[in-house]
Design an enzyme around this catalytic site. Structure first.
Site, PDB file in Angstrom:
ATOM      1  N   CYS A   2     -20.705  16.906  10.814  1.00 49.56           N
ATOM      2  CA  CYS A   2     -21.349  15.825  10.085  1.00 49.56           C
ATOM      3  C   CYS A   2     -20.284  15.103   9.269  1.00 49.56           C
ATOM      4  O   CYS A   2     -19.413  15.715   8.661  1.00 49.56           O
ATOM      5  CB  CYS A   2     -22.446  16.270   9.123  1.00 49.56           C
ATOM      6  N   ASN A 100     -23.787  17.225   4.402  1.00 48.33           N
ATOM      7  CA  ASN A 100     -23.021  17.956   5.410  1.00 48.33           C
ATOM      8  C   ASN A 100     -23.000  19.414   4.977  1.00 48.33           C
ATOM      9  O   ASN A 100     -22.531  19.707   3.883  1.00 48.33           O
ATOM     10  CB  ASN A 100     -21.596  17.373   5.483  1.00 48.33           C
TER      11      ASN A 100
END
Ligand code: G6P
Length: 612
Positions: A2, A100
């Site tokens: 991410c 993330n």
């Protein structure tokens, strides 16, 4: 895994966010999204697929907001679809988050919030996280900043987050624990990202946030606190990455660019460290704990993926040159099996990104037990470079293609230099061999270039095998890890099943697979096991296998047996992996391109694996 970006300043945020997401797309590409505050209202655009799909969705809808956050996802919780894409809104829609990492206790939090009447649209841990922040804010009457801080003390797991609020529309809050987060400091503006690549076109002054730190940006000013609400004094660092280093520079793919950069990246890695004419080998990063390396009774390398293969090459080199027993561990196995680590033991962590979650966790475990930990890392300022006691950077430049190429050769180069230095100091290598190896190592970039010059031939061979269902890669000694790496490269980007094996082990299983449909890549350069490898080639040919042999230039024997040969220049066998891997990188690249695969962003993979 991410990528997250954020912007707060006086420019329109939307193009900066999209540009940043493109730079970070290597970190995950299941979905992408942005949130901006347009006239005080949170506007979210998100879509399954690549950043290009998000751009198509946004179309001409140019937002003028000067604050926003963006995300490119590698799915952990919930399948990759529009609903699970970030950003996520809190229950009442006043907060937006990008995240993330993984919130491990999200199940319990979700159940609790459900009972309190909260509803969730997605399957993600992130949506629970932002609603949990909203709940704390509302139920305790706190400011956003305090609510974020308190929520962070109650979640278990890893996070790099950025949060916007429609109630405080000029404020951007970010925090990290276990996942990277960099803040770029412009003039009255702030750029937030998972790594420096989206930031360097705007500013080279950055802050690497530390674990459990929270940054609050507003009105051209920033403050950093920790989760206990203590004010922090972060160090502003100047980074010197050139913009061209993160662009394709005329190549069709980053991977091809990075393969062809290797003569330079290997030379850069040795620059200022090695000078064969004077016998100089200076490694500033192993100065303080040099004696510990010299006295080491054992060295343990921990790494994942391609970096683990570099560790295997290093095992051969360290045992051969330094006469120190070496173990090479998958970080994910090492950390979970109560490894035997004594005070003062030597652990060497190898990582391109410097962010791999399992490698980081292995380092923490080793440090807790008193080990001395070295980091062999490419990404400057990354987490591993900061938590290790000492270490050496690769100086290979940013690697963006998901399949690692130039980092692998740079890792081997650095590890070879360290082994040579220690062997020389220990006296386990003769002066003559030491000097010979320095000269040979210095000459590697030219030889890598010669190997690259066979690109057209490799492409022709790739054309013949692009429809193969399976591949076998064989090598012995120093070339065994190269066989593993060649097979990994092929399966990663072309999705052809491939196995790497020690050539002699073939007899104990894989030989049963060999028939006229099985291409067998044999790394058969001239070294101490050459004759044995020749026998292995005969064994494959006797079963009608198709042999593609990587041979030393001038070899006249193997071309008579193998179906195809690719030449590489000769070098000392300890250095051959740096050269023999080149045709294997090219072979996998061309096959993947011919099969129409997305070479730089292969399915299901990500470059920086920040989940365990
Ligand atoms: C991922 C990447 C690989 C890499 C591995 C370890 O799987 O796709 O290319 O080798 O992670 O990453 P690291 O950054 O620690 O070297």
């Amino acid at each position: 895994m991410c990528g997250i970006v954020g912007y707060l300043g006086s420019q329109p945020a939307h193009p900066i966010l999209i540009g940043g997401l493109k730079r970070l797309e290597y970190r995950g590409y299941d979905s992408a999204g942005i949130a901006v505050l347009e006239d005080g209202q949170l506007c979210i655009e998100k879509k399954k697929g690549k950043v290009a799909d998000l751009e198509a969705l946004i179309g001409d809808n140019q937002y003028s907001s000067t604050i926003g956050i963006g995300h490119t996802r590698w799915a952990t919780h919930g399948e990759p679809n529009d609903l699970n894409a970030h950003p996520h809104l809190s229950n009442n829609g006043s907060l937006a988050i990008i995240h993330n990492g993984i919130i491990e206790n999200y199940g319990a939090l979700k159940e609790d919030l459900n009972q309190k009447g909260y509803a969730f649209k997605s399957d993600t841990d992130t949506e629970v996280f932002i609603s949990f922040i909203e709940y704390i804010k509302e139920s305790e009457g706190l400011s956003l900043e305090d609510a974020v801080r308190i929520a962070l003390t109650k979640v278990v797991g890893a996070y790099a987050i950025a949060i916007l609020s429609s109630d405080e529309p000029d404020k951007l809050i970010v925090a990290r624990k276990g996942s990277p987060l960099v803040i770029g400091l412009g003039k009255d503006e702030f750029f937030v990202a998972s790594d420096a690549s989206p930031i360097i076109e705007y500013t080279n002054e950055v802050i690497y946030l530390e674990d459990e730190e929270i940054a609050i940006m507003q009105n051209g000013e920033y403050r950093v606190i920790n989760t206990s609400d203590d004010s922090q004094n972060p160090q502003i660092q100047t980074i010197d990455i050139e913009l061209e280093a993160i662009e394709k520079g005329g190549y069709e793919h980053f991977m091809l660019k990075e393969i062809f950069e290797q003569p330079k990246s290997i030379a850069d890695c040795m620059r200022g460290r090695l000078k064969a004419s004077t016998g100089q080998l200076v490694l500033g990063g192993i100065r303080e704990y040099k004696q510990a390396l010299i006295n080491a009774e054992k060295i343990t390398f921990v790494a994942c993926g391609t970096s683990w293969h570099a560790g295997l090459v290093a095992e051969y080199i360290f045992e051969d040159l330094c006469r120190i027993p070496v173990e090479v561990e998958y970080a994910s196995e090492f950390r979970y099996r109560n490894p035997i680590i004594k005070e003062g033991d030597i652990i060497v962590a190898i990582s391109q990104s410097g962010e791999t979650a399992d490698t980081l966790a292995a380092i923490e475990l080793a440090k807790d037990r008193g080990a001395i930990v070295f980091g062999i890392v490419n990404t400057v300022g990354s987490s591993i470079s900061r938590v290790t006691h000492e270490g050496a950077y690769l100086h290979a430049g940013p690697e963006i293609g998901v399949a690692s190429t130039k980092a692998f050769t740079a890792q081997i180069t650095v590890l070879t230099m360290i082994a040579l230095r220690i062997a020389h100091l220990k006296g386990t290598i003769t002066e003559r061999r030491y000097n010979e190896l320095l000269v040979e190592l210095e000459g590697v970039p030219d030889k890598v270039q010669q190997a690259l010059d066979f690109n057209d031939k490799v492409e022709t061979i790739a054309d013949l095998f692009q429809d193969a269902k399976n591949f076998l890669y064989l090598g012995r000694g120093y070339n065994f890890p190269v066989a593993l790496e060649g097979a990994l490269k092929l399966k990663e980007i072309s999705y052809i099943h491939a196995e790497g094996y020690p050539a002699a082990e073939m007899k104990h299983g894989p030989i049963a697979l060999i028939d006229e449909n099985m291409p067998v890549v044999v790394i058969a350069t001239r070294d101490s096991s050459y004759d044995k490898v020749v026998s292995n080639i005969q064994e494959v040919k006797a079963r009608k296998g198709v042999v593609i042999a990587i041979v030393t230039e001038g070899d006249v024997l193997i071309p008579k047996m193998a179906d195809f040969t690719i030449e590489v220049p000769s070098t000392h066998e300890a250095l051959m992996p740096l050269i023999s891997v080149i045709p294997l990188q090219l072979l996998s690249y061309h096959i993947a391109v011919m099969r129409g695969a997305n070479v730089d962003q292969p399915r299901n993979l990500a470059k920086s694996v920040t989940v365990e």
